[in-house]
Write a protein that holds these residues in place. Structure first.
Motif, PDB file in Angstrom:
ATOM      1  N   THR A 462       0.777  -1.108  -0.184  1.00  0.00           N
ATOM      2  CA  THR A 462       0.046   0.064  -0.133  1.00  0.00           C
ATOM      3  C   THR A 462       0.969   1.443  -0.201  1.00  0.00           C
ATOM      4  O   THR A 462       0.918   2.255  -0.695  1.00  0.00           O
ATOM      5  N   SER A 463       2.276   1.040   0.784  1.00  0.00           N
ATOM      6  CA  SER A 463       2.831   2.548   0.935  1.00  0.00           C
ATOM      7  C   SER A 463       3.601   2.609  -0.386  1.00  0.00           C
ATOM      8  O   SER A 463       3.490   3.719  -0.887  1.00  0.00           O
ATOM      9  N   GLN A 464       3.978   1.534  -1.254  1.00  0.00           N
ATOM     10  CA  GLN A 464       4.498   1.755  -2.576  1.00  0.00           C
ATOM     11  C   GLN A 464       3.563   2.398  -3.529  1.00  0.00           C
ATOM     12  O   GLN A 464       3.553   3.159  -4.406  1.00  0.00           O
ATOM     13  N   ALA A 465       2.238   1.808  -3.461  1.00  0.00           N
ATOM     14  CA  ALA A 465       1.128   2.172  -4.437  1.00  0.00           C
ATOM     15  C   ALA A 465       0.954   3.760  -4.400  1.00  0.00           C
ATOM     16  O   ALA A 465       0.889   4.233  -5.159  1.00  0.00           O
ATOM     17  N   LEU A 466       0.713   4.061  -3.205  1.00  0.00           N
ATOM     18  CA  LEU A 466       0.321   5.351  -2.787  1.00  0.00           C
ATOM     19  C   LEU A 466       1.532   6.031  -3.312  1.00  0.00           C
ATOM     20  O   LEU A 466       1.123   7.713  -3.827  1.00  0.00           O
ATOM     21  N   GLN A 467       2.911   6.018  -2.997  1.00  0.00           N
ATOM     22  CA  GLN A 467       3.794   6.895  -3.432  1.00  0.00           C
ATOM     23  C   GLN A 467       3.906   6.933  -4.771  1.00  0.00           C
ATOM     24  O   GLN A 467       3.939   8.222  -5.351  1.00  0.00           O
ATOM     25  N   ILE A 468       3.623   6.028  -5.610  1.00  0.00           N
ATOM     26  CA  ILE A 468       3.567   5.995  -7.023  1.00  0.00           C
ATOM     27  C   ILE A 468       2.285   6.876  -7.720  1.00  0.00           C
ATOM     28  O   ILE A 468       2.210   7.756  -8.419  1.00  0.00           O
ATOM     29  N   ALA A 469       1.030   6.534  -7.047  1.00  0.00           N
ATOM     30  CA  ALA A 469      -0.224   6.978  -7.533  1.00  0.00           C
ATOM     31  C   ALA A 469      -0.415   8.454  -7.119  1.00  0.00           C
ATOM     32  O   ALA A 469      -0.876   9.263  -7.908  1.00  0.00           O
ATOM     33  N   GLY A 470       0.551   8.921  -6.091  1.00  0.00           N
ATOM     34  CA  GLY A 470       0.382  10.203  -5.622  1.00  0.00           C
ATOM     35  C   GLY A 470       1.079  11.313  -6.568  1.00  0.00           C
ATOM     36  O   GLY A 470       0.964  12.400  -6.611  1.00  0.00           O
ATOM     37  N   SER A 500      -7.162   0.531  -0.770  1.00  0.00           N
ATOM     38  CA  SER A 500      -8.147   0.689   0.308  1.00  0.00           C
ATOM     39  C   SER A 500      -7.680   0.327   1.835  1.00  0.00           C
ATOM     40  O   SER A 500      -8.382   0.824   2.832  1.00  0.00           O
ATOM     41  N   HIS A 501      -6.520  -0.179   1.657  1.00  0.00           N
ATOM     42  CA  HIS A 501      -5.821  -0.643   2.963  1.00  0.00           C
ATOM     43  C   HIS A 501      -4.921   0.700   3.646  1.00  0.00           C
ATOM     44  O   HIS A 501      -4.573   1.522   2.941  1.00  0.00           O
ATOM     45  N   SER A 502      -4.911   0.615   4.957  1.00  0.00           N
ATOM     46  CA  SER A 502      -3.969   1.772   5.559  1.00  0.00           C
ATOM     47  C   SER A 502      -2.584   1.124   5.382  1.00  0.00           C
ATOM     48  O   SER A 502      -2.395   0.061   5.187  1.00  0.00           O
ATOM     49  N   VAL A 503      -1.780   2.067   5.574  1.00  0.00           N
ATOM     50  CA  VAL A 503      -0.318   1.696   5.336  1.00  0.00           C
ATOM     51  C   VAL A 503      -0.048   1.038   6.666  1.00  0.00           C
ATOM     52  O   VAL A 503      -0.311   1.380   7.805  1.00  0.00           O
TER      53      VAL A 503
END
Length: 753
Positions: A462-470, A500-503
């Motif tokens: 989730t952390s990696q996905a958010l970093q890229i999606a951001g 959908s998950h929290s980091v």
């Protein structure tokens, strides 16, 4: 034989018997005496509690790492004194005695109490037996003891002191295990930085997602301070802060592993410095320090650098920037130093949404799209397919030189440039400001290295996905809202599930053995190799629940590579901490040649380097050529990195930096003209060839072109040869068929007759 010599050896025998008795009587009270000493040593309550608990149950060493030392022949042996005093020993009888000693359970238990487990006991016995049976003359005291046992006048257990003496000679770590445990005790790393502990620091945590302005606020405080240090994970980020500071009228130096740039013409240090986090000084006082991307403190390979910066920076204010998932852990870590943490929370400045449909085809790409791949081969393949459709694209991936990355980013961001599509790896997650409207995940699986150093394919976190999606819809870009989707329909629900998950909260921080600690190990184990020293250090290292020892596989890879080259320990350690890409054979070969030249005490001059890399280099004609140019760039980086550690041996930094800039231009020019991968597509970049280009995508020829093993021109030439050969084969086959038909007609005529 003289009376004096007899008296001398009898006294030696007496000392050995006394030492044996002393070992047995004192071993039982050794632990308790250690406890009593520990109670009176200065330190905090936590320290005393750790010492007490550890002394009762010390961490058992991994004895598989203990390599026996080869013993040299003892030139000071007593000659034939033992034989003169007694008689020659019967080798067959000796072998029986030694084997009986080996099988004695009491001896095995006594040896285990002295640190010899079953494995070491067996190895020590084999060496001891070989020593006794092959030596032409044994020390007089040992000879006399063995003779008494063979004659029935001595007990077989009397061999034990001599066996242990031999065991400690081949395993010298047995005599200094307590000292080695103290050196490798990593439970209180905050105490490694007395300068930081001598001041009361204020810690401010700027927490928020990507594109929330958290780093901006920390940098504003950094610029307003009288002195400051910025610590970032990438050279690109350090360069950005370096330029931003100087543009704002705040003199700032730049320090990375390969570069030192001083704004003062005379080389005096400025009050501010922007550096990669591994290069930050923990002894220089600052008013403000900024530590970016603090969540990387749990990185299996580099986490130690964030731990070192957080615990060791001498700054009145420590501004930490990162994910909210790290807040509780940083508070807990700072509790051990007695420092409170002030938290500032930030929200994303522009929204991004997850689309309900996947892209599915490259025909559906739009301006502002960024396709994220986790494989360089996918980068090559997709960029070629995009340009086969007549569109230009920029390419960014990790092994590209920093200058080329910035140039590709500038090309993509330029509203007047026809390049409107970006193909990139997750390297865009940090360090580049990009004008992206839509992030498209080509895949959700990437290779990762776990804490054991094992490479495995995993779904992105989730952390990696958010970093890229951001990266979609950046606040400073023309797109005020971002979009995120996938290339393939099946991946979209998986992406939605991930986001959908929290980091996951951060729970541990990385640590790494220092050169000083390894040098202290060497003092105790002078004959051990560096690789063996590091293995033993990690085996004995003790950490509490807040820390873990970082993966050192890359370090050990380099250690093994130059093990045969004669270098002193400090130089060997520095060489093996060099940040090189071990996947590049040319880089590894260059590293080996650098070390060999260094060991000869011969400076690595500009001319020597040019001969090695075959400079000047031609522009790449295919992917294989491009990969080689990237490897050469890494080799020049390695030279510059070593030049700041061994200035006299790597003297030509200015000339090397100049040809590195030229190499940057060569690689960048590859990405200009009709597209960033023009050399991959050749004449197939025309829109009219789209159908044939699509047909090639899954063919062997396409894969060969994509991997740089075949150029488009060579492919066309081969196709012409194949066509020619096929025509000849068809003609030959046709003649054979006609001949066969003629023969059949002749046979039928004969039958009619």
């Amino acid at each position: 034989m003289s009376v004096n010599r007899c008296v001398c050896f009898i006294s030696r025998l007496q000392r050995h018997f006394n030492s044996r008795t002393a070992r047995i009587t004192t071993s039982s009270c050794h632990v308790s005496s250690g406890l009593l000493q520990g109670q009176h040593r200065p330190g905090t309550v936590v320290w005393r509690r750790d010492v007490l608990s550890n002394s009762s149950s010390p961490k058992p060493p991994d004895t598989s790492l203990f390599v026996p030392v080869s013993l040299k022949a003892d030139t000071s042996a007593d000659g034939g004194v033992g034989i003169e005093l007694t008689q020659p020993l019967d080798k067959n009888e000796l072998l029986k005695v030694l084997n009986r000693f080996y099988k004695r359970k009491e001896m095995q238990k006594l040896a285990a109490d002295s640190g010899l487990d079953a494995r070491l006991f067996h190895q020590a016995f084999i060496s001891f037996r070989k020593y006794i049976l092959e030596m032409t003359s044994l020390p007089a005291d040992l000879h006399i003891i063995l003779n008494d046992i063979c004659c029935g006048a001595g007990h077989i257990d009397d061999i034990y002191p001599y066996f242990m003496r031999h065991a400690k000679q081949i395993f010298p770590m047995l005599d200094c295990m307590d000292d080695l445990r103290k050196i490798s005790d990593l439970r209180v790393p905050a105490n490694w930085y007395p300068e930081a502990r001598a001041i009361q620091r204020k810690v401010i945590f700027h927490a928020g997602p990507t594109n929330s302005g958290k780093t901006y606020h920390a940098i504003q405080r950094y610029l307003a301070a009288k002195s400051g240090v910025y610590c970032g994970p990438l050279k690109l980020l350090a360069h950005e802060i370096f330029e931003k500071s100087n543009d704002a009228g705040v003199p700032c130096d730049l320090v990375t592993g390969e570069e030192r740039t001083f704004v003062d013409p005379e080389g005096r240090a400025a009050g501010h410095v922007a550096c990669t986090i591994e290069m930050c000084s923990v002894t220089t006082p600052y008013e403000v320090a900024v530590i970016d991307e603090i969540q990387m403190i749990r990185d299996p390979s580099r986490g130690w650098a964030w731990t070192r910066a957080l615990l060791g920076l001498c700054a009145e204010e420590i501004h930490v920037c990162g994910e909210p998932a790290a807040i509780d852990f940083i508070k807990e870590l700072m509790f051990t130093t007695g420092e409170e943490v002030e938290v500032h929370n930030y929200q994303r400045l522009t929204p991004f949404s997850i689309l309900d449909h996947a892209v599915e085809s490259l025909d559906n790409l739009r301006p502002g799209d960024c396709i994220v791949c986790f494989s360089k081969n996918d980068i090559y393949s997709i960029s070629r397919q995009i340009e086969a459709r007549g569109q230009e694209c920029a390419v960014i991936y990790g092994s590209l030189p920093p200058g080329t990355k910035l140039s590709q980013a500038k090309k993509f961001n330029d509203p007047d440039d026809p390049c409107k599509i970006l193909v990139a790896t997750d390297a865009i997650g940090m360090g580049l400001n990009l004008s992206i409207k839509r992030i498209i995940f080509n895949s959700l699986v990437k290779p990762n290295v776990n804490e054991k150093g094992e490479k495995q394919m995993e779904t992105i976190s989730t952390s990696q996905a958010l970093q890229i999606a951001g990266r979609a819809g950046r606040f400073s870009s023309k797109f005020k809202e971002g979009e995120v989707t996938t290339m393939h329909r099946d991946d979209l629900p998986v992406l939605k599930e991930i986001l959908s998950h929290s980091v996951d909260p951060i729970e541990t921080a990385g640590l790494h053995p220092t050169a000083e600690q390894i040098e202290m190990f060497t003092y105790h184990l002078p004959d051990a190799t560096l690789s063996n020293l590091v293995d033993i250090f990690v085996s004995l290292s003790q950490v509490d629940g807040l820390y873990f020892v970082c993966n050192i596989d890359d370090f050990k890879f380099l250690v093994d590579m130059i093990q045969h080259i004669p270098l002193n320990l400090r130089s060997r350690y520095v060489f093996c901490t060099a940040p090189i890409n071990k996947k590049q054979p040319f880089v590894c070969t260059s590293f080996l040649k650098f070390a060999r030249q260094f060991s000869r005490d011969e400076p690595l001059t500009f001319d020597w380097v040019c001969r090695h890399i075959s400079w000047p280099l031609a522009p790449p004609k295919n992917i294989k050529d491009l990969v080689h140019l990237e490897a050469v760039h890494d080799v020049l980086d390695l030279y510059l990195w070593l030049s700041y550690r061994f200035m006299d041996m790597f003297p030509d930094t200015a000339s090397i930096r100049e040809i590195q800039r030229e190499l940057d231009d060569i690689i960048y020019q590859t990405g200009r003209g009709t597209g960033s991968t023009k050399f991959l597509t050749g004449s197939r970049g025309q829109r009219g060839q789209r159908a044939s280009g699509q047909m090639m995508d899954s063919s062997l020829a396409s894969r060969l072109v994509r991997d740089g093993l075949l150029t488009p021109d060579l492919l066309q030439e081969l196709q012409r040869e194949w066509s020619k050969d096929q025509k000849q084969d068809n003609s030959s086959q046709r003649a054979l068929d006609l001949e066969h038909q003629g023969n059949n007609k002749g046979k039928r005529k004969k039958k009619k007759k």
